[in-house]
Scaffold this motif. Structure first.
Motif, PDB file in Angstrom:
ATOM      1  N   LEU A 167       0.461  -0.993  -0.399  1.00 23.10           N
ATOM      2  CA  LEU A 167       0.016  -0.216   0.218  1.00 23.10           C
ATOM      3  C   LEU A 167       0.625   1.507   0.104  1.00 23.10           C
ATOM      4  N   LEU A 168       1.833   1.653   1.203  1.00 23.02           N
ATOM      5  CA  LEU A 168       3.358   2.479   0.648  1.00 23.02           C
ATOM      6  C   LEU A 168       3.671   2.902  -0.556  1.00 23.02           C
ATOM      7  N   VAL A 169       4.015   1.453  -1.345  1.00 23.96           N
ATOM      8  CA  VAL A 169       4.521   1.323  -2.583  1.00 23.96           C
ATOM      9  C   VAL A 169       3.741   1.923  -3.593  1.00 23.96           C
ATOM     10  N   PHE A 170       2.510   1.516  -3.190  1.00 22.96           N
ATOM     11  CA  PHE A 170       1.447   1.810  -4.559  1.00 22.96           C
ATOM     12  C   PHE A 170       1.236   3.389  -4.709  1.00 22.96           C
ATOM     13  N   SER A 171       0.737   3.978  -3.281  1.00 26.65           N
ATOM     14  CA  SER A 171      -0.046   5.334  -2.840  1.00 26.65           C
ATOM     15  C   SER A 171       1.341   6.096  -3.073  1.00 26.65           C
ATOM     16  N   LEU A 174       2.106   6.119  -7.127  1.00 23.30           N
ATOM     17  CA  LEU A 174       0.444   7.478  -7.718  1.00 23.30           C
ATOM     18  C   LEU A 174       0.702   8.537  -7.658  1.00 23.30           C
ATOM     19  N   VAL A 175       1.289   9.022  -6.627  1.00 23.60           N
ATOM     20  CA  VAL A 175       2.321  10.515  -6.602  1.00 23.60           C
ATOM     21  C   VAL A 175       3.363  11.103  -8.202  1.00 23.60           C
ATOM     22  N   PHE A 176       3.435   9.519  -8.238  1.00 22.83           N
ATOM     23  CA  PHE A 176       4.409   9.455 -10.081  1.00 22.83           C
ATOM     24  C   PHE A 176       3.716   9.527 -10.750  1.00 22.83           C
ATOM     25  N   ASP A 177       2.627   8.851 -10.622  1.00 22.69           N
ATOM     26  CA  ASP A 177       2.392   8.303 -11.973  1.00 22.69           C
ATOM     27  C   ASP A 177       1.330  10.632 -12.303  1.00 22.69           C
ATOM     28  N   ILE A 178       0.695  11.048 -11.064  1.00 17.63           N
ATOM     29  CA  ILE A 178       0.377  12.037 -11.734  1.00 17.63           C
ATOM     30  C   ILE A 178       1.390  13.232 -12.101  1.00 17.63           C
ATOM     31  N   THR A 200      -7.438   9.834  -8.402  1.00 13.24           N
ATOM     32  CA  THR A 200      -6.642   9.379  -7.826  1.00 13.24           C
ATOM     33  C   THR A 200      -6.195   9.617  -6.346  1.00 13.24           C
ATOM     34  N   LYS A 201      -6.072  10.737  -6.197  1.00 14.69           N
ATOM     35  CA  LYS A 201      -5.292  11.527  -5.409  1.00 14.69           C
ATOM     36  C   LYS A 201      -6.658  10.781  -4.228  1.00 14.69           C
ATOM     37  N   LYS A 202      -7.756  10.698  -3.957  1.00 15.64           N
ATOM     38  CA  LYS A 202      -8.751  10.177  -3.220  1.00 15.64           C
ATOM     39  C   LYS A 202      -8.343   9.006  -2.746  1.00 15.64           C
ATOM     40  N   LEU A 203      -8.104   8.263  -4.497  1.00 19.41           N
ATOM     41  CA  LEU A 203      -7.786   6.652  -3.796  1.00 19.41           C
ATOM     42  C   LEU A 203      -6.365   6.493  -3.203  1.00 19.41           C
ATOM     43  N   GLY A 204      -5.443   6.888  -3.192  1.00 22.40           N
ATOM     44  CA  GLY A 204      -3.736   7.511  -2.240  1.00 22.40           C
ATOM     45  C   GLY A 204      -4.719   7.883  -0.730  1.00 22.40           C
ATOM     46  N   TYR A 205      -5.530   8.462  -0.444  1.00 25.07           N
ATOM     47  CA  TYR A 205      -5.705   8.832   0.816  1.00 25.07           C
ATOM     48  C   TYR A 205      -6.533   7.495   1.379  1.00 25.07           C
ATOM     49  N   LEU A 206      -7.215   6.763  -0.166  1.00 21.39           N
ATOM     50  CA  LEU A 206      -7.557   5.839   0.746  1.00 21.39           C
ATOM     51  C   LEU A 206      -6.803   4.210   1.547  1.00 21.39           C
ATOM     52  N   LEU A 207      -5.603   4.679   0.754  1.00 19.62           N
ATOM     53  CA  LEU A 207      -4.931   2.946   0.623  1.00 19.62           C
ATOM     54  C   LEU A 207      -4.195   2.994   1.485  1.00 19.62           C
ATOM     55  N   LEU A 208      -3.524   4.729   1.794  1.00 13.26           N
ATOM     56  CA  LEU A 208      -3.018   5.528   3.520  1.00 13.26           C
ATOM     57  C   LEU A 208      -3.170   4.932   4.799  1.00 13.26           C
ATOM     58  N   PHE A 209      -4.603   5.353   4.345  1.00 11.53           N
ATOM     59  CA  PHE A 209      -6.094   5.062   5.374  1.00 11.53           C
ATOM     60  C   PHE A 209      -5.485   3.750   6.280  1.00 11.53           C
ATOM     61  N   LEU A 210      -6.307   2.774   4.803  1.00  6.33           N
ATOM     62  CA  LEU A 210      -5.888   1.460   4.503  1.00  6.33           C
ATOM     63  C   LEU A 210      -4.920   1.107   5.562  1.00  6.33           C
ATOM     64  N   ALA A 238       0.540  12.280   1.779  1.00 11.70           N
ATOM     65  CA  ALA A 238      -0.615  12.323   1.209  1.00 11.70           C
ATOM     66  C   ALA A 238      -0.385  14.248   1.191  1.00 11.70           C
ATOM     67  N   ILE A 239       0.690  14.915   1.483  1.00 11.46           N
ATOM     68  CA  ILE A 239       0.151  16.149   1.579  1.00 11.46           C
ATOM     69  C   ILE A 239       1.103  16.343   0.087  1.00 11.46           C
ATOM     70  N   PHE A 240       2.164  14.974  -0.442  1.00 10.86           N
ATOM     71  CA  PHE A 240       2.597  14.588  -1.341  1.00 10.86           C
ATOM     72  C   PHE A 240       1.946  14.443  -2.724  1.00 10.86           C
ATOM     73  N   LEU A 241       0.428  14.274  -2.237  1.00 11.26           N
ATOM     74  CA  LEU A 241      -0.535  13.545  -2.683  1.00 11.26           C
ATOM     75  C   LEU A 241      -1.036  15.084  -3.271  1.00 11.26           C
ATOM     76  N   PHE A 242      -1.426  15.667  -2.221  1.00 14.35           N
ATOM     77  CA  PHE A 242      -2.355  16.690  -2.309  1.00 14.35           C
ATOM     78  C   PHE A 242      -1.882  17.968  -2.969  1.00 14.35           C
ATOM     79  N   PHE A 243      -0.507  17.777  -2.912  1.00 14.34           N
ATOM     80  CA  PHE A 243      -0.423  19.222  -4.334  1.00 14.34           C
ATOM     81  C   PHE A 243       0.779  18.786  -4.983  1.00 14.34           C
ATOM     82  N   ALA A 244       0.380  17.007  -5.760  1.00 20.95           N
ATOM     83  CA  ALA A 244       0.785  16.574  -7.112  1.00 20.95           C
ATOM     84  C   ALA A 244      -0.058  17.317  -7.788  1.00 20.95           C
ATOM     85  N   HIS A 245       1.081  17.292  -9.252  1.00 22.74           N
ATOM     86  CA  HIS A 245       0.267  17.658 -10.347  1.00 22.74           C
ATOM     87  C   HIS A 245       1.434  17.443 -11.659  1.00 22.74           C
TER      88      HIS A 245
END
Length: 279
Positions: A167-171, A174-178, A200-210, A238-245
């Motif tokens: 889950l860590l690597v997957f999330s 996701l940042v790289f893919d964004i 994708t960001k919401k999926l990342g947040y969910l994976l980190l929560f799990l 999660a912060i990296f996910l939030f600001f990723a673009h």
């Protein structure tokens, strides 16, 4: 500043940074299961990551900036050659079960890179497969191999660590893919290409929560500080996910994001705690 930038670029392009992340994650697996020693598997993971990632990246790097690659290529080739020797040396120090297991994940790396069938693409270009191969390979190298080498029997805690690491690597991927969504071939069908950046960001947040939820199912070494450290790591990602673009610089993910496991490992060392890492 120009010299410093060249040093940092070589450090990233030669895969030393991602290899140090692998080194940190293997070391943290040792922390959690209270494994003393085991330096052979740690250095095998480090040098193997340098060789594996450079093997995978050469074609992509050559297309990105041929002039830059011409200047760096000799250094990267030399580093990869020396790393392959070191990797082989530490491979010989491992027990035969670990060696066989290592060949399995080597096979995944080759499958990811090379087309094994005529007129067919490698697994890296199979629709939606890349992220799973990367996740499984990282779980294998940073969880399975060190535990097999230390003769740790399979248990619920081992399964939980493997799931959390995936889950860590997957999330992180996701940042790289964004960040790379504009540059990735549409045929890859990465997660942002299939469902969009917002989902994708919401999926990342969910994976980190799990990942954090799984922490409460460990049967051994459950500690508040353990959860706090994981909460800190997941919050940072999660912060990296939030600001990723898509317009982020290459350093955003390739340097800063991949520094998270390294900084987390250093934090554990500086605090002096043992057995506080399960990711």
């Amino acid at each position: 500043m120009v010299v410093l930038k060249k040093i940092i670029d070589f450090y990233i392009n030669s895969s030393l940074h991602v290899a140090l992340s692998a080194f940190a994650l293997v070391s943290m697996a040792h922390y959690f299961f209270n494994i003393d020693g085991g330096l052979s598997i740690v250095f095998f993971a480090f040098f193997g990551t340098v060789v594996g990632y450079n093997f995978v990246k050469y074609d992509a790097l050559a297309r990105l900036n041929k002039n830059q690659i011409k200047k760096e290529l000799k250094g990267i080739v030399l580093l990869s050659f020396l790393s392959s020797i070191a990797c082989f040396y530490f491979f010989l120090q491992l027990c035969w079960v670990t060696q066989i297991s290592a060949f399995v994940f080597l096979g995944l790396t080759l499958l990811y890179t090379l087309p094994f069938f005529p007129n067919k693409q490698n697994a890296r270009n199979w629709k939606g497969v890349k992220i799973y191969i990367v996740g499984i390979t990282w779980v294998g190298v940073t969880v399975i191999l060190p535990l097999v080498e230390a003769e740790i029997p399979f248990s619920m805690d081992v399964l939980l660590m493997a799931m959390q690491r995936f889950l860590l690597v997957f999330s992180i991927v996701l940042v790289f893919d964004i960040v790379d969504v504009k540059h990735d071939d549409l045929h890859l069908q990465t997660v942002p290409q299939k469902i969009g950046v917002k989902l994708t960001k919401k999926l990342g947040y969910l994976l980190l929560f799990l990942l954090l939820i799984l922490e409460f199912f460990y049967t051994n070494n459950h500690h508040f500080l353990l959860f706090f450290f994981k909460l800190l790591v997941c919050g940072t990602i999660a912060i990296f996910l939030f600001f990723a673009h898509e317009n982020r610089s290459r350093y955003y993910a390739s340097f800063w994001l991949e520094s998270v496991p390294i900084l987390w490992w250093l934090l554990l060392i500086l605090t002096g705690f043992k057995n506080l890492s399960g990711l």
